[in-house]
Design a protein around this motif. Structure first.
Motif, PDB file in Angstrom:
ATOM      1  N   ASN A 257     -42.986  14.107 -32.592  1.00 22.04           N
ATOM      2  CA  ASN A 257     -41.760  14.819 -32.219  1.00 22.04           C
ATOM      3  C   ASN A 257     -41.860  16.274 -32.654  1.00 22.04           C
ATOM      4  N   PHE A 258     -41.059  17.123 -32.050  1.00 22.17           N
ATOM      5  CA  PHE A 258     -40.915  18.491 -32.550  1.00 22.17           C
ATOM      6  C   PHE A 258     -39.482  18.952 -32.276  1.00 22.17           C
ATOM      7  N   ILE A 259     -39.019  19.849 -33.087  1.00 17.67           N
ATOM      8  CA  ILE A 259     -37.644  20.346 -32.995  1.00 17.67           C
ATOM      9  C   ILE A 259     -37.663  21.778 -32.488  1.00 17.67           C
ATOM     10  N   ARG A 260     -36.850  22.052 -31.497  1.00 19.24           N
ATOM     11  CA  ARG A 260     -36.736  23.395 -30.930  1.00 19.24           C
ATOM     12  C   ARG A 260     -35.304  23.586 -30.429  1.00 19.24           C
ATOM     13  N   PHE A 261     -34.713  24.709 -30.836  1.00 15.46           N
ATOM     14  CA  PHE A 261     -33.330  25.031 -30.466  1.00 15.46           C
ATOM     15  C   PHE A 261     -32.376  23.909 -30.895  1.00 15.46           C
ATOM     16  N   SER A 262     -32.608  23.411 -32.110  1.00 15.78           N
ATOM     17  CA  SER A 262     -31.760  22.380 -32.723  1.00 15.78           C
ATOM     18  C   SER A 262     -31.788  21.061 -31.954  1.00 15.78           C
ATOM     19  N   GLN A 263     -32.796  20.865 -31.134  1.00 18.14           N
ATOM     20  CA  GLN A 263     -32.949  19.631 -30.390  1.00 18.14           C
ATOM     21  C   GLN A 263     -34.314  19.007 -30.694  1.00 18.14           C
ATOM     22  N   MET A 264     -34.350  17.671 -30.753  1.00 15.71           N
ATOM     23  CA  MET A 264     -35.607  16.974 -31.003  1.00 15.71           C
ATOM     24  C   MET A 264     -36.217  16.536 -29.674  1.00 15.71           C
ATOM     25  N   TYR A 265     -37.502  16.795 -29.508  1.00 14.12           N
ATOM     26  CA  TYR A 265     -38.213  16.438 -28.294  1.00 14.12           C
ATOM     27  C   TYR A 265     -39.406  15.550 -28.646  1.00 14.12           C
TER      28      TYR A 265
END
Length: 387
Positions: A257-265
């Protein structure tokens, strides 16, 4: 005012006591005539036992009656190998027809998923039709199912099954009965498919049964991968590693997983569409051997076009096919179960058996407990009177 209220209460209780004493005295007079005659007492007990046995033996039996829950399920199965777009077109047509029937509130559809078997596949589709409140419609669920079934018969591009949800959530996905046809012969899957389809024809021809169907189909186009184990070993390739690589390249693999713009993808690893556009693309893929060299799959893999079921289901360790159906109008669930068991004994080949599942299994197990419940009730009545 208090004296008047007390006087009314006294008259009420005095009248009640006189009525109760009168009933008690009449009961004692009747009881005194038969209490000493054991033959009459035993005869009445035997009569009640015979009546209880007769009602369970000759009257139609059932478990939990179907109720109008204001919802209808639709199962759509398009031909083998059909695309999701083709399934969506059939669902759109079913939606258009359903909205023309009085009493429909809304329709929700989903292509690529079977509500009966709970498996994903491009040729499967499902729909949930919510009806209006009972006070806002003049049509029952059974009447709606009959109308929608009749109006969707013109859709020849798919097999459409329409049914009510189960009476008790969690016991199956459909109303009616549910069973598993077990193949204990150990023969080819095509034999299981043929026996299942022939048995369903017999069920639908029976007057006690209607809307019998199965999701088991052994004619899906597939590719069988043949692996030359000796050649793979010479190339330094592990078969387990080869299958894991194919799973990643064709079906995807969750990496991290990775987090970007306060969202987890999620990070999913998969080959690009241009590298898996057809089954033969497998032969153009590579994997690393134990020496770190890239080895093409074509050196130790061969493809064979075959036909078989999309999902293999085992029940009690045997190959099985799930069959669903409903009692015909005017017949109870107990009569439908008896009809299925009779047909199974007459029509099924050797080493093919039935196993009930879902709510039907619970009905059969609980049906054998009636005599024990009656005996227990007699024991409690005796203990209560003896006390």
């Amino acid at each position: 005012p208090n004296k008047k209220k007390t006087s009314l209460l006294n008259r009420f209780f005095n009248g009640f006591n006189r009525w109760f004493d009168n009933i008690t005295s009449k009961y004692i007079r009747v009881l005194s005539k038969f209490a000493d005659r054991s033959s009459i007492t035993v005869g009445l007990l035997v009569l009640f036992c015979i009546l209880t046995w007769g009602t369970s033996r000759f009257l139609p039996s059932g478990f939990i009656p179907s109720e109008d829950q204001g919802m209808v399920y639709v199962s759509v199965t398009t031909p083998q190998g059909a695309t999701v777009e083709r399934t969506e077109k059939v669902l759109d047509e079913v939606t258009r027809i359903a909205k023309q029937i009085e009493g429909v509130d809304n329709v929700t559809t989903l292509a690529g998923y079977s509500i009966v078997t709970e498996i994903a596949g491009a040729s499967y589709g499902m729909g949930m039709i919510n009806l209006k409140n009972w006070s806002d419609r003049n049509i029952s669920v059974n009447e709606f199912i009959a109308q929608l079934t009749q109006k969707t018969k013109g859709i020849s591009d798919a097999q459409i099954e329409i049914f009510a949800p189960p009476t008790v959530p969690g016991f199956g996905n459909t109303s009616g009965f549910e069973l598993r046809l077990l193949d204990k012969s150990g023969g080819p899957i095509s034999n299981t498919d043929e026996v299942t389809k022939n048995f369903i024809k017999e069920l639908n021809a029976s007057p006690e049964i209607q809307n019998s169907f199965t999701s088991f189909d052994a004619t899906f186009p597939q590719y069988l991968i043949h692996i030359d184990y000796d050649l793979a070993a010479k190339k330094g390739v592990s078969v387990d590693n080869a299958m894991s690589t194919l799973q990643t390249m064709l079906g995807s693999f969750y990496a991290t997983n990775f987090i970007r713009f306060s969202q987890m993808y999620k990070v999913m690893v998969q080959a690009g569409p241009q590298f898996r556009k057809n089954p033969e693309s497998i032969l153009d893929m590579y994997l690393k051997n134990d020496a770190g060299e890239m080895v093409p799959f074509s050196t130790f893999v061969k493809l064979e076009r075959v036909y078989g079921p999309e999902v293999l289901t085992r029940y009690n360790m045997y190959m099985s096919a799930m069959i669903n159906g409903e009692p015909a109008a005017g017949y109870s669930s107990g009569e439908a179960i008896a009809a299925v068991e009779k047909l199974a004994a007459e029509k099924l080949p050797q080493k093919f058996e039935l196993e009930w599942s879902g709510m039907t299994r619970e009905e059969i197990l609980s049906g054998n407990q009636t005599i024990y419940i009656f005996a227990l009730c007699l024991l409690f009545v005796y203990l209560l009177l003896a006390a």
